[in-house]
Design a protein around this motif. Structure first.
Motif, PDB file in Angstrom:
ATOM      1  N   ASP A 185       0.838  -1.208   0.000  1.00 39.18           N
ATOM      2  CA  ASP A 185       0.000   0.000   0.000  1.00 39.18           C
ATOM      3  C   ASP A 185       0.870   1.255   0.000  1.00 39.18           C
ATOM      4  O   ASP A 185       0.361   2.376  -0.103  1.00 39.18           O
ATOM      5  CB  ASP A 185      -1.033  -0.007   1.127  1.00 39.18           C
ATOM      6  CG  ASP A 185      -0.412  -0.036   2.512  1.00 39.18           C
ATOM      7  OD1 ASP A 185       0.818  -0.187   2.612  1.00 39.18           O
ATOM      8  OD2 ASP A 185      -1.163   0.086   3.499  1.00 39.18           O
ATOM      9  N   VAL A 198       6.443  -9.598   8.376  1.00 38.19           N
ATOM     10  CA  VAL A 198       7.262  -8.435   8.021  1.00 38.19           C
ATOM     11  C   VAL A 198       7.538  -7.686   9.321  1.00 38.19           C
ATOM     12  O   VAL A 198       6.623  -7.428  10.099  1.00 38.19           O
ATOM     13  CB  VAL A 198       6.525  -7.522   7.007  1.00 38.19           C
ATOM     14  CG1 VAL A 198       7.231  -6.180   6.873  1.00 38.19           C
ATOM     15  CG2 VAL A 198       6.436  -8.206   5.644  1.00 38.19           C
ATOM     16  N   GLU A 206       9.066  -4.195  10.557  1.00 31.25           N
ATOM     17  CA  GLU A 206       9.487  -2.892  10.029  1.00 31.25           C
ATOM     18  C   GLU A 206       9.871  -1.954  11.167  1.00 31.25           C
ATOM     19  O   GLU A 206       9.167  -1.850  12.182  1.00 31.25           O
ATOM     20  CB  GLU A 206       8.337  -2.264   9.210  1.00 31.25           C
ATOM     21  CG  GLU A 206       8.685  -0.872   8.694  1.00 31.25           C
ATOM     22  CD  GLU A 206       7.744  -0.363   7.611  1.00 31.25           C
ATOM     23  OE1 GLU A 206       6.824  -1.087   7.191  1.00 31.25           O
ATOM     24  OE2 GLU A 206       7.962   0.794   7.179  1.00 31.25           O
TER      25      GLU A 206
HETATM   26  O1  KIV Z   1       3.483  -1.094   1.674  1.00 28.95           O
HETATM   27  C1  KIV Z   1       4.624  -1.563   1.635  1.00 28.95           C
HETATM   28  O2  KIV Z   1       5.365  -1.341   0.678  1.00 28.95           O
HETATM   29  C2  KIV Z   1       5.061  -2.391   2.750  1.00 28.95           C
HETATM   30  C3  KIV Z   1       6.456  -2.905   2.742  1.00 28.95           C
HETATM   31  C4  KIV Z   1       7.463  -1.882   2.728  1.00 28.95           C
HETATM   32  C5  KIV Z   1       6.719  -3.897   3.785  1.00 28.95           C
HETATM   33  O3  KIV Z   1       4.310  -2.642   3.613  1.00 28.95           O
END
Ligand code: KIV
Length: 298
Positions: free
Chosen positions: A59, A195, A197
């Motif tokens: 997103d 994931v 982050e």
């Molecule tokens: O929306 C995105 O690109 C993400 C990734 C960076 C993990 O959630």
């Protein structure tokens, strides 16, 4: 014979698709998993042909493709549109789609219905949702609906307002314990990947060693089982100061600027198009510029 084996018997050019089983085997064998975002046909082809294991239609496209300030405005229909384009391009990597904010926050029912759309209408092989223990019921429901789920913990951009900005998470003992609890809960609920982050590398390392499913880090240090970056960060196409964890592997902005400026220059000086870049009449038809009749030779 499995589908994968069947495909590998095909023409030499048909790559063997990556599966969540092969990704899991990589964790077991301590072989790093590569992941990258993509949002359209052209970039997804390049990412897939480069041998990346997992492509996420993130997103983040709200920001890097659509120009919003954060990820919150992007809709399910917009995400589906981009996921379809990526799906058409990819032959080898796993294609996962991000569930946008609002698509799973009202009710679990809503979340399941929207996730089904990503699989049925766009060909996604998995969906990613942000959040920890509070998403356990949704993860269970999606898993029982045969939809692989990728969890997302730490700095979760859909929580930007609650977090008060994009801040590294998991810096206190209480926050670390909560992250560990979230990771275990998501794994028990059936998540196939996590994931991580924007968390200290020590915290990501601890989660990675404790859970059985692979962790994919972004700003979470090298001990994760794999890494993911946003495509536009990797190639310098974001028009913003890159975050500390970004490594730029190319300068697409400079490449595109040179090409566009060269084109403009050539148009303005009539260097483009040249005769060789123009179509010509067949030899038996003549057109003059002076308004006389257009002639077809006998
Ligand atoms: O929306 C995105 O690109 C993400 C990734 C960076 C993990 O959630």
């Amino acid at each position: 014979m499995s589908i994968t084996q069947f495909r590998s018997d095909g023409p030499a050019s048909a790559p063997v698709p990556v599966t969540f089983q092969t990704i899991q085997e990589k964790k077991q064998a301590s072989r790093p998993i590569s992941a990258l975002t993509a949002y359209d046909y052209a970039t997804a082809r390049l990412v897939d042909e480069a041998g990346i294991d997992l492509i996420l239609v993130g997103d983040s496209l709200a920001q890097v493709v659509l120009g919003y300030d954060n990820t919150l405005p992007v809709t399910v229909d917009e995400m589906l549109h981009h996921t379809r384009a990526v799906r058409r391009a990819v032959r080898r990597a796993i294609v996962a789609a991000d569930m946008p904010w609002g698509s799973y926050h009202v009710s679990v029912e809503d979340g399941v219905k929207n996730a089904v759309r990503f699989v049925k209408e766009a060909g996604a092989q998995a969906v990613k949702i942000e959040g920890g223990a509070n998403r356990a019921e949704l993860v269970e429901r999606l898993t029982s609906a045969e939809i692989p789920v990728i969890g997302h913990l730490g700095l979760t951009p859909q929580s930007v307002h609650r977090m008060g900005g994009y801040k590294v998470q998991g810096r206190t003992a209480a926050a670390i314990n909560e992250l560990l609890h979230d990771a275990h809960t998501l794994e028990s609920a059936g998540a196939v990947l996590l994931v991580l982050e924007g968390v200290p590398r020590e915290v990501a390392a601890r989660i990675t060693s404790e859970v059985g499913i692979p962790t994919i880090g972004i700003g979470a240090g090298p001990e994760c089982d794999g890494q993911i970056l946003v495509f536009h960060d990797l190639v310098n196409l974001t028009f913003t100061q890159p975050a500390k964890f970004v490594r730029q592997y190319g300068d697409a902005a400079a490449l595109f600027r040179n090409a566009i400026e060269g084109y403009r220059r050539d148009v303005e000086t009539r260097a483009f198009p040249a005769d060789g870049e123009s179509y010509h009449l067949p030899k038996d038809v003549a057109v003059s510029l002076n308004g006389s009749a257009v002639r077809q030779k006998a």
